[in-house]
Structure formats: C-alpha cells, structure tokens
Enzyme design. Sequence first.
Site, PDB file in Angstrom:
ATOM      1  N   THR A 134      14.670  25.722 -55.578  1.00  0.00           N
ATOM      2  CA  THR A 134      14.327  26.880 -56.373  1.00  0.00           C
ATOM      3  C   THR A 134      15.092  26.757 -57.822  1.00  0.00           C
ATOM      4  OG1 THR A 134      14.940  29.243 -56.862  1.00  0.00           O
ATOM      5  CG2 THR A 134      16.412  28.359 -55.115  1.00  0.00           C
ATOM      6  N   GLU A 136      16.246  28.989 -59.391  1.00  0.00           N
ATOM      7  CA  GLU A 136      17.321  29.922 -59.374  1.00  0.00           C
ATOM      8  C   GLU A 136      18.773  28.847 -59.596  1.00  0.00           C
ATOM      9  OE1 GLU A 136      18.289  33.344 -59.129  1.00  0.00           O
ATOM     10  OE2 GLU A 136      16.433  33.579 -60.006  1.00  0.00           O
ATOM     11  N   TYR A 158      22.406  33.695 -53.217  1.00  0.00           N
ATOM     12  CA  TYR A 158      21.217  32.931 -52.995  1.00  0.00           C
ATOM     13  C   TYR A 158      21.205  31.701 -53.311  1.00  0.00           C
ATOM     14  CZ  TYR A 158      16.159  31.634 -53.150  1.00  0.00           C
ATOM     15  OH  TYR A 158      15.234  30.986 -53.058  1.00  0.00           O
ATOM     16  N   LYS A 162      21.198  28.045 -51.810  1.00  0.00           N
ATOM     17  CA  LYS A 162      20.179  26.839 -52.125  1.00  0.00           C
ATOM     18  C   LYS A 162      20.552  25.754 -52.669  1.00  0.00           C
ATOM     19  CE  LYS A 162      16.187  29.005 -50.713  1.00  0.00           C
ATOM     20  NZ  LYS A 162      15.209  28.300 -49.726  1.00  0.00           N
TER      21      LYS A 162
END
Length: 365
Positions: A134, A136, A158, A162
Amino acid sequence: MSKIALITGITGQDGSYLAQLLLTKGYEVHGIRRRASSFNTMRLEALHQHSLSGAPSRLRLHFGDLTDASSVTQVIAKVQPDEIYNLGAQSHVNVSFGTPEYTTDVNALGPVRILEAIRSLKIGNKVRFYQASTSEIFGATQEAPQNESTAFSPRSPYAIAKLHAYWTTRLYRQAYGVHASNGILFNHESPMRGETFVTRKITRGIADIERGLQSSIVLGNLDATRDWGHARDYVEGMWRMLQQPEGDDYVLATGVSHTVRTFVETAFRHVGRTIIWEGEDLSEVGRDAVSGQVLVRCDGQHLRPSEVGALIGDASKAKARLGWTPRASFEDLVEEMMVHDMRLGGFSNFTSRAPSRQSGLLESA
Ligand code: NAP
Ligand code: GDD
C-alpha cells in the site's frame, strides 16, 4: 488445464473484482473466507449467479483465517494453487489505531503464515505470490510523487504492519527464490468499496440524503489528499505482476490526486447540488448553495492520531514493464459510484439482499 488461483480477502472489494477478472481469463478460482455470524459474500453473489447460468462453477470458497496458520496451510495444500493473491487484511487505517495488535497479526503475520506454508509444502518453485502492499507505507514522506525507490515513513499501525509484509515478501523472493511480488497500490475505489472508507461514505451518504434517510454526511479531514483510481483497473495490474518471469515490486497509481473536499463537491454535482463551504476546522460545514441546507458536517472522531502526507503515485515502472495504465478518471469513478448508490439506495439495500444460495459457494460449509 486451467490455472488455479487462491485469493485471501476474496469477500472484499478487490477480491470480488479480481475473482471476476480471473474467472473471465479461464482460471479456477478459490477464496478464503472468514467464518461470520451473517453472510459476508454479498460482493461475490453476481459471480455465483453468473456461474449458475452456464458451466459448473469455477469459484470455490473455503473457511479460513489469516490469524490461523493451520487453516491457511490446509487450504493451500488442498487447492495446490498456481497463484496466491494475499488481499486479506484489516484494511481500515483509522481502525488500526484502536486495534494495533490484531492489525499486526493479520496484516504482518498473515503473509508470513502463507509464505511459510509455501515453504513447508515445498511448492515455492511452482506457486506465484502477490502481496497487497500500500501507498500508506510512504506515509509522511516529503517526496512527491512516490515510486518504488521512495523512502518509507509509515504513520499508522496498519502501515507499519504492511511494511513488515513488504519486507517479508522481498525476503522470501531473495532468500528462497519464491516468485513473490509487492503491489504498492494507491487508493482505489468502486461501487463495491466498504461503506466506512471516505469515498463510499460520501456517495452512499448523498444517496441517503436524496432519499430523505439522513440529513447530512459527517466527515473528518476535508483537506486530506489521495490518488484515487478504480479497483477494476488495479486488479488487472495485480494479475499482470504475476505473469512476469520474475517477482518484483510495482507502484500502481493514477498520478492525479484530489482532496476529500473535491470528492464531496464532485459527488454532489451528480445530484445537481453545489456545495458552499463555511466556517473553519471542525466547525466547517458544507451547505447547499440554493436551499442553504447543511449537507456536510465535521466531527473529530473521524480525525486520525497521525495523518500521512500528500500521497500521489508514479506508476512509470508498471507502465513500462507491465504495460499497465489506469483507464478510469477521477470523474468516471465518482460518476460510477454515484450512479450505483442512487440506484441501489446504498448500504441498506446492498446488505438486505440476503442470498439463499451462499452455501452453494462453499466446499466445506
Ligand atoms: P476490504 O474490502 O476491506 O477487504 C478485506 C478483505 O480481507 C475482506 O475479504 C475481509 O474479510 C478479509 N479479511 C480481514 N481480516 C481477515 C482475516 N483475519 N483472515 C482472512 N481474511 C480477512 O479491502 P480491499 O479494499 O479489497 O483491499 C484489499 C487489500 O489491498 C487489503 O490488504 C488492503 O489493505 C490492500 N490495499 C487496499 C487499497 C485500496 O485502496 N482499496 C490500497 C492499497 C492496499 P471480511 O469480508 O470477512 O471482512
Ligand atoms: N474513512 C474516513 N472517514 N476517512 C475520512 C473521513 C471519514 O469520515 N473524513 C475524512 N477522511 C480522510 C481520512 O483522514 C484520509 O486522509 C482519507 O479521507 C482517506 O481515508 P480512507 O477512505 O479511510 O482511506 P485511507 O487512505 O486511509 O486507506 C485506504 O487506502 C490505503 C491506500 O493508500 C485503505 O483502502 C487502505 O487499506 C489502503 O492501504
């Protein structure tokens, strides 16, 4: 012989689009679903209906959970997939601040469990692995646009989980020779997007306002920017990654970003309303320019303990190596989501379609 794919997270937004794509390409598609107290396969219903009308279904679901290594290993051993797409995750960034341990278990250790299963089953030379990474992981980076060489600066449980998964995927590629790829995907949305993500919250909220079911939408940071594409385009990129001779890491993005505020304005235009903004910070409201009705409000509960920077992706590598380019524009995306939610009436109608054939999808119900 058709190829066999296994998708974790098949009941989610991307899982449903990827299953559809792979079925169209002639794959036998297997998915891992979690046991839930109510039906959670609504997004797959159309695919199942499609298969009922023709040849025997090439879509099969198996109960399992990424937090449970034995279930993951058993499903992989039984299915013997050619390709594994790990899309399963606790995927809500804001929720991860309240559930950091669980989020880490699913998002970081889930891929470890799959890759260890691949190793212990000695199928590392046969199976290809996709990890749903991601944008992110770029988090608070100062560099824009972001590409595969941009430094990581995660800003949520999160994103940290990841990032663990990203490095794990690279490790199994480099150390054990597994064909393993990270798709570093920027935000992608669709009418199948979960209702708590901002885009769907807006389009569903507008549909409910127009029906008189709610008076306004309550949001957090209106000035957050995202590079929003369409999920249908992005699952095509996932598949292309696994068709390459070697595993690698690729950014998928549109290269265009917008604010949440612009998404709101664009979506309201679809129902003929112009939004006028008044006030500041959490006191800011969005009014209908004609009636003066307050249609958008702000609430601190939707703000995050830490936000990421201006995420905007550079997908040049995917374009050059995979021949991938996103087709849907921002306007196309908002239009499709609005048309869908105006027609179906958003969440209430979506979930009220209690399917009677759900167990028909299951091999081990
Ligand atoms: P989504 O709609 O939230 O779907 C997540 C899927 O993961 C659901 O099928 C969910 O099952 C499943 N899941 C959750 N916890 C699990 C567990 N413990 N064991 C097994 N399955 C579990 O997410 P999405 O938008 O399709 O995204 C797919 C993947 O891409 C996720 O990994 C996400 O983090 C990543 N990603 C998404 C985007 C994006 O913009 N959409 C961008 C970059 C990366 P239930 O249906 O039972 O909840
Ligand atoms: N969810 C939500 N709800 N977000 C809001 C709201 C609100 O009421 N108001 C403003 N926002 C802002 C958030 O602060 C964030 O900056 C932006 O809208 C997008 O939020 P989400 O739609 O929740 O998505 P996300 O960008 O945090 O995460 C999604 O994209 C990631 C890829 O960059 C998820 O799909 C992740 O799984 C994915 O990795």
